[in-house]
Enzyme design. Structure first.
Site, PDB file in Angstrom:
ATOM      1  N   GLY A   1      15.823  82.616  37.971  1.00 56.25           N
ATOM      2  CA  GLY A   1      17.126  82.765  37.324  1.00 56.25           C
ATOM      3  C   GLY A   1      17.766  81.397  37.136  1.00 56.25           C
ATOM      4  O   GLY A   1      18.424  81.133  36.125  1.00 56.25           O
TER       5      GLY A   1
ATOM      6  N   ASN B   1      28.100  86.819  42.641  1.00 57.34           N
ATOM      7  CA  ASN B   1      27.162  87.036  43.741  1.00 57.34           C
ATOM      8  C   ASN B   1      27.847  87.140  45.104  1.00 57.34           C
ATOM      9  O   ASN B   1      27.383  87.847  45.988  1.00 57.34           O
ATOM     10  CB  ASN B   1      26.122  85.907  43.783  1.00 57.34           C
TER      11      ASN B   1
ATOM     12  N   HIS C   1      13.689  88.733  41.735  1.00 56.07           N
ATOM     13  CA  HIS C   1      13.767  89.071  43.167  1.00 56.07           C
ATOM     14  C   HIS C   1      15.063  89.763  43.563  1.00 56.07           C
ATOM     15  O   HIS C   1      15.163  90.327  44.644  1.00 56.07           O
ATOM     16  CB  HIS C   1      13.494  87.838  44.046  1.00 56.07           C
TER      17      HIS C   1
ATOM     18  N   CYS D   1      27.659  74.849  55.950  1.00 55.13           N
ATOM     19  CA  CYS D   1      28.050  73.859  56.942  1.00 55.13           C
ATOM     20  C   CYS D   1      27.515  72.509  56.466  1.00 55.13           C
ATOM     21  O   CYS D   1      26.336  72.383  56.165  1.00 55.13           O
ATOM     22  CB  CYS D   1      27.434  74.243  58.271  1.00 55.13           C
TER      23      CYS D   1
HETATM   24  N1  PLP Z   1      22.711  83.438  39.430  1.00 54.08           N
HETATM   25  C1  PLP Z   1      23.250  84.184  40.401  1.00 54.08           C
HETATM   26  C2  PLP Z   1      24.539  84.885  40.156  1.00 54.08           C
HETATM   27  C3  PLP Z   1      22.598  84.316  41.624  1.00 54.08           C
HETATM   28  O1  PLP Z   1      23.137  85.060  42.588  1.00 54.08           O
HETATM   29  C4  PLP Z   1      21.368  83.637  41.814  1.00 54.08           C
HETATM   30  C5  PLP Z   1      20.671  83.696  43.102  1.00 54.08           C
HETATM   31  O2  PLP Z   1      21.291  83.733  44.155  1.00 54.08           O
HETATM   32  C6  PLP Z   1      20.842  82.885  40.759  1.00 54.08           C
HETATM   33  C7  PLP Z   1      21.547  82.805  39.581  1.00 54.08           C
HETATM   34  C8  PLP Z   1      19.559  82.138  40.880  1.00 54.08           C
HETATM   35  O3  PLP Z   1      18.446  82.972  40.735  1.00 54.08           O
HETATM   36  P1  PLP Z   1      17.038  82.504  41.335  1.00 54.08           P
HETATM   37  O4  PLP Z   1      17.104  82.753  42.804  1.00 54.08           O
HETATM   38  O5  PLP Z   1      16.028  83.355  40.651  1.00 54.08           O
HETATM   39  O6  PLP Z   1      16.875  81.062  41.007  1.00 54.08           O
END
Ligand code: PLP
Length: 372
Positions: free
Chosen positions: A71, A140, A190, A313
């Site tokens: 991502g 997220n 994932h 941290c």
């Molecule tokens: N965008 C958001 C909102 C995410 O939560 C994450 C992963 O935590 C990513 C992008 C990145 O995805 P990847 O883990 O496949 O690089």
């Protein structure tokens, strides 16, 4: 997953059994999807079937799906390879969006955690050349759902392109590219029970995109490198399962709401971040003022429960999580906020286990500053 109670789906979801099977089969079959012989053609067929499944998850045209290595890569490609002079991103985006370009301008969010549409309008109305606007479908950390349809309307009316990071929303809420009205959508396997290290950038029109990785003609010339056939096949199976499981995923809101209600019954000063706006059905971001987030994460881990804190941290000091900081959340609340994220394996027993361990931790950590 080695924790008996896994409540960290937003970090990564457990790999679905049907995905493990499909990935193993693809690895056994082997083949380079660019080879012209039978083994290569079979690998190609697996990739194309997966492309169709990923497109179906987000209501997109199959020709717009470009597989990437994550991502993060999908976000980077969209933000860095659309040839737009200005980049406007919301202040609560994932780091892979915020840090994709040094010159990104931050669109503020309100105290409710939603992107400030009036500020976006003002920013776009200023001079500065063709822009790309990036606003995520759901955050997220908090699960707060963003007004992407309005963002796209405002941005398009001013000649800007729109990218949406749907990594957290896909498979958790219905996501339809045409309804959202965006030009680019980023996905990650994932987060929906597929393998790690596979993502996709879904494009309304691939001609608007340039390549980030050079050195081969794969993915319609937009992502060089031998395709990760087993990973992509696994992504497709996960997308299919996630699409079918959307109804069940929505029901997780009941478990999540019950968990928050029980936390509040134990300690009425807890703060549920985003509790009164639209959120992902699986995400609870809950602060217990006086009980540090990292202590909660470590204490619960010892009790076999996996959750996470948004704060990192650094140099021995716990830093303010930037998402909560952007929302103007006070420090004592932000630094005591943990994220509990549920998924398709979560049961009422998991919620009981969490509540038992968290209550115990709160009692042990009890002092004058702990919420009562
Ligand atoms: N965008 C958001 C909102 C995410 O939560 C994450 C992963 O935590 C990513 C992008 C990145 O995805 P990847 O883990 O496949 O690089």
């Amino acid at each position: 997953m080695s924790n008996a109670t896994y409540l960290d789906f937003n970090a990564t979801a457990p790999t679905r059994p049907e995905v493990i099977e499909a990935v193993a089969d693809a690895m056994k079959s082997g083949g380079n999807a660019s080879s012209v012989h039978g083994t290569g053609r079979a690998a190609r067929a697996g990739v194309e079937q997966a492309r169709g499944r990923v497109a179906a998850l987000v209501g997109a045209d199959v020709r717009g799906v470009i597989f990437t290595g994550s991502g993060t890569e999908a976000n980077n490609q969209a933000l860095r390879r659309t040839g737009r002079v200005r980049l406007l991103v919301s202040a609560i985006e994932h780091e892979s969006v915020i840090q994709a370009r040094d010159d990104a301008e931050l669109i503020p969010v309100g105290a409710d955690g939603m992107v400030d549409l009036a500020a976006l309008e003002r920013m776009l109305d200023g001079d500065g050349g063709p822009a790309l606007v990036s606003v995520m479908a759901a955050n997220n950390e908090t699960g707060i759902v963003q007004p992407v349809v309005e963002v796209a309307r405002i941005a398009h009316a001013r000649g800007a392109l729109v990218h949406c990071d749907a990594v957290q929303a896909a498979g958790k809420l219905p996501v339809d590219m045409a309804t959202l009205g965006v030009d680019f959508l980023a996905l990650s396997a994932h987060k929906i029970g597929g393998p790690q290290g596979v993502g996709a950038l879904v494009c309304r029109d691939p001609a608007l995109l340039g390549r980030l990785v050079h050195g081969g003609g794969q993915e319609a010339g937009l992502r060089a490198g031998t395709e990760n056939v087993p990973g992509i096949v696994g992504f497709g199976v996960a997308a299919d399962s996630a699409l079918r499981g959307l109804g069940g995923f929505a029901d997780l809101a009941d478990l999540r709401d019950g968990l928050e209600a029980r936390m509040r019954a134990e300690a009425n000063k807890i703060v549920v971040i985003g509790g009164d706006v639209a959120r992902l059905p699986n995400t609870a971001k809950v602060a217990t003022p006086g009980l540090a987030a990292d202590l909660q994460v470590m204490g619960l881990d010892l009790a076999g429960i996996a959750i996470s804190a948004g704060s990192a941290c650094s140099a021995g000091r716990v830093e303010m999580p930037y998402v909560l900081s952007a929302m103007g959340v006070p420090e004592d609340i932000a630094l005591s906020a943990v994220r509990i994220s549920l998924g398709w394996t979560t049961t009422a027993d998991d919620v009981d286990a969490f509540i038992g361990a968290w209550s115990e931790l709160r009692r042990r950590g009890s002092g004058p500053a702990v919420a009562q």
